[in-house]
Scaffold this active site. Sequence first.
Site, short mmCIF file in Angstrom:
data_model
loop_
_atom_site.label_atom_id
_atom_site.label_comp_id
_atom_site.label_asym_id
_atom_site.label_seq_id
_atom_site.Cartn_x
_atom_site.Cartn_y
_atom_site.Cartn_z
N GLN B 237 0.83 -1.20 0.00
CA GLN B 237 0.00 0.00 0.00
C GLN B 237 0.87 1.26 0.00
O GLN B 237 0.35 2.36 -0.16
CB GLN B 237 -0.94 0.00 1.21
CG GLN B 237 -2.06 -1.03 1.10
CD GLN B 237 -3.06 -1.00 2.24
OE1 GLN B 237 -3.28 -2.01 2.88
NE2 GLN B 237 -3.69 0.14 2.50
N ARG B 384 -9.61 -0.21 6.93
CA ARG B 384 -10.50 0.71 6.23
C ARG B 384 -10.91 1.89 7.11
O ARG B 384 -12.09 2.21 7.22
CB ARG B 384 -11.73 -0.01 5.71
CG ARG B 384 -12.37 0.78 4.55
CD ARG B 384 -13.44 -0.01 3.89
NE ARG B 384 -13.96 0.67 2.73
CZ ARG B 384 -14.39 0.06 1.64
NH1 ARG B 384 -14.31 -1.25 1.54
NH2 ARG B 384 -14.88 0.74 0.64
N CYS B 385 -9.93 2.48 7.76
CA CYS B 385 -10.21 3.70 8.50
C CYS B 385 -8.90 4.44 8.65
O CYS B 385 -7.84 3.89 8.45
CB CYS B 385 -10.81 3.42 9.87
SG CYS B 385 -9.67 2.73 11.07
N GLU B 760 -13.25 5.28 3.57
CA GLU B 760 -13.27 4.63 4.87
C GLU B 760 -14.47 5.01 5.72
O GLU B 760 -14.80 4.34 6.69
CB GLU B 760 -11.95 4.92 5.58
CG GLU B 760 -10.81 4.43 4.68
CD GLU B 760 -9.43 4.75 5.19
OE1 GLU B 760 -9.29 5.78 5.86
OE2 GLU B 760 -8.52 3.97 4.92
#
Lengths: 284, 806
Positions: B237, B384-385, B760
Amino acid sequence: MIPSAFEYHRPGDLASALGILSAYGDEARVIAGGHSLIPMMKLRMASVGHLVDLQSVAELRGITVAEREVTIGAMVTQAELISHDGLAKAVPILREAALQIADPQVRYVGTVGGNVANGDPGNDMPGLMQCLDARFTLVGPGGPREVPARAFYHGLYATERAEDEILTRIAIPVHAGGHAYEKQKRKIGDYATAAAAVLLTKSGGKVASASVAMTNLSDVPVWSEAAAAALVGRDCGAEAVADAVAAMLADIDPQADNRGPIAFKKHVAGVILGRAIARAWSRA
Amino acid sequence: MNDLTPSREERIANLKGLGSSRKRVEDVRFTQGKGNYVDDIKMAGMLFGDFVRSPYAHARVVSINADAARALPGVVAVLTAADLAPLNLHWMPTLAGDKQMVLADGKVLFQGQEVAFVVATDRYIAADAIELVEVEYEELPVVVDPFAALAPDAPVLREDLNGILSGAHGPRRHHNHIFLWETGDKAATEEALGAAEVVAEEVVYYHRTHPCPLETCGCVASMDKVNGKLTVWGTFQAPHVVRTVASLLSGIEEHNIRVVSPDIGGGFGNKVGVYPGYVCAIVASIVTGKPVKWVEDRMDNLMATAFARDYWMKGRISATKEGRITALHCHVTADHGAFDACADPTKFPAGFFHICTGSYDIPVAYVGVDGVYTNKAPGGVAYRCSFRVTEAAYFIERMIEVLAIELGMDAAELRRINFIRKDQFPYQSALGWEYDSGDYHTAWDKALAAVDYKGLRAEQAQRLAEFRAGRTRKLLGIGLTHFTEIVGAGPVKNCDILGMGMFDSCEIRIHPTGSAIARLGTISQGQGHATTFAQIIASEIGLSADSITVEEGDTDTAPYGLGTYGSRSTPVAGAATALCGRKIRAKAQMIAAWLLEVHEGDLEWDVDRFQVKGAPERFKTMKDIAYAAYNQAIPGIEPGLEAVSYYDPPNMTYPFGAYIAVMEIDVDTGEHAVRQFYALDDCGTRINPMVIEGQVHGGATEGYAIAMGQEIAYDEIGNVKTGTLMDFFLPTAWETPHYTTDHTETPSPHHPIGAKGVGESPNVGSVPAFSNAVHDAFRPFGLRQSHMPHDHWRIWKIARDLGLHG
């Protein structure tokens, strides 16, 4: 997630398959749809020297619907079971239960024979077959023999089938009256938290006959004669159902797992059986 | 002008720029199986590496005998810590300032820990060889409970830290303690709590779970011994960070390392960290001189690569009798597992958890976070935050509900009277953040009206009456959430990863015929960057998004950037992209002026062209200008048309939203049905509404999974109980609820196009919405708090404990 090495056999007829089993003894295992065996092999929890794939054995296919009995070849898939209209008329609970097994992709490959023969208490068909009083045909070196589903399961993955035998055919009496297969699961593809198969016939507003079997609540499917007996001759009202549930609870032996603790499973088993009885009665 | 001349509106539409729901350009290849993922990479002579992993959660490694494995035909090498020690690579630094064993050095600290790395000519032989490596373990007492880990006589987990009383984030007060991180005004908070008319106190646990991307982690490392170049393709990522870290660790000069992130099948934070597999594959390639692939299987991924959450949050919130909140106090016991490998900006060991005052104007607050070692896998990533924002949102949204119970108030009204008002932005929070913009009341009113909140409450009351009369066994729960995120890390002045400032970048090169390629420092893992970044550029420079290729992930070609996580791509790289486009346009204006023989100041920009002010029929389109830039000798102007921008944001962005879940709960079986899920998102300027909707659907589905069943559970001796997708809940289409999406649009005042990031938000907002719905159903019976996940048996247990089973 890679199995250890194995030899792959794909016999074209039953005699060849039996021959391979005889030749390799406990090193050989037959594979039908493979949904249970292949994951076990990938996890290296099962090591199979010789894998005998039954896909090409034509004798193991086919569904026959007669007036009093249906017979299903062991290699009939769940999808074929679901799509067979004659079968759905004669033994409607089969379709109802099969639709609650896994998902369409799995059902296109997963077979009835594999489901009943593996002895996995999570499978739906064994309990259902006990409820229906089905009979399994086992063929070994000495020829065929027939074993009632109610006498087939001995323990976790332990069945009446000998290592050199193949389960070839399932015979199921056509049933009358009402039926229901009720199953609680966490998600599509999961084994049952609890499932109940119920057949009922009605006479004069009372239960004339009943058959009750439970799934994934013991190391074997549980055909509960006591639960059925609690219903027969009664009006299938709240009291009768409570008695049937109480009788069933005495027969099951669930274990705690990620689906929940024992008390939860027993409670859910009771609720599910109650719902199955109610639905079967409404159809009786 | 004639009928065939496109109107201004048509020219805008043709760009497919900001606001266009253009279809995702990536999907053509993804839906046809033509993606190129790490495991699709095949190279001549490529070897395959795989791990021998520990079956124990805590054990001493007495001996490792790899003779039989090495003797297996096809096995090239078996690496252990002893082989890596001379290179000083048997341990590696973590992103959180700790260190982590690459291969077991004397002991193992979690089940699934990497013990030896087997390298073979194919993955099948590697799998066989793993079984032949004989490891003798001596079991040690296991600690899986972070509170037990801090008992005075708890087993010492990290013997390597013996006598080291201070870590990367300050003093350690116990051998299993990592840090205590505090912020806010503790004394003033205690004072306000002590003086308050109403105080609600609760422990809120956000359980351990896992991002579980469909593609697991992996890489292919290839050391070319002839030219000295190392190439690593991986599921990264943050490819540039990986390159820099690889250079610092290996001593290979950074220009000799090329890191490539090909197509990535979901990341969700799982692919931010550096894993032993990467190090081992690189070492193995250097040792063997051949490319080495390592790809996890599903169980490896769930057991060993980064988990998320696992926060025990003890809260106190106070208010006046009328419900005006006066203070918030939170202490977190954070279970970080065996190594502190949390992926947070360096100065923030608890991430941005101190956004936990949420959407509310809370005058004073305090947060303290104790990080603790246990015998569990390391990680602590932002699933996902933005860093620990989901934990924060869940905490405050649960505390609001508990306070509403304490006050006997409607939770929607309690939120409304405590929202930060529109006129208070930019808003300074009690815990030190400056919220850039918001309009919470408008969003809230819109959401409540959309679901007919009053009608729902009336129906719920009716249902309750029927339940109490024995006519139904199903309760109705209404789950409210108003969340505020903090994303877009971040200003370099306070956000870095391993010392690398968290700016991002974009480079745009216009081709002579008027198409373009843009490269960014971020990397899409499914977010649709190639679609949406082209739209930003299209609106800035007036070329159609269809004529713009967006490329990311190759460190040899892309400008340096810190990667994609924490919803930072649009806030940071998106800003760089807009500004880069403006640089292109500035040069284009000079070229247009020369072509039109006017002064630059006499030109104005109009959609896709510069036109002469007052004489719009005299214009040059960006396409015209691009051709001229390469093919005309323009005095004083360099040929070519390209630019690069690096963007250091002045602040984070603060997306927010109002989510409402309506659920039917079966008190007898613990089953549930989501009857309605309404998601209103305000992510500022909306680049592609369709992509936003897709992001909301995906994130809300993950949130649904987390709230209703997904967890990484351990037994008391540290065995992972949820290591396969049979037990780790990943919803299928059947379980996934139907979503209704909606929006308001409050642009960020400091972002060049006003965008805030959205990927997110749905995970952050949906988890408390689903959980609050479950709690809300049981509120009339006295339920205050029951920990997630709300799977069947846990909901059943709520009902049983409340006496609802008769």
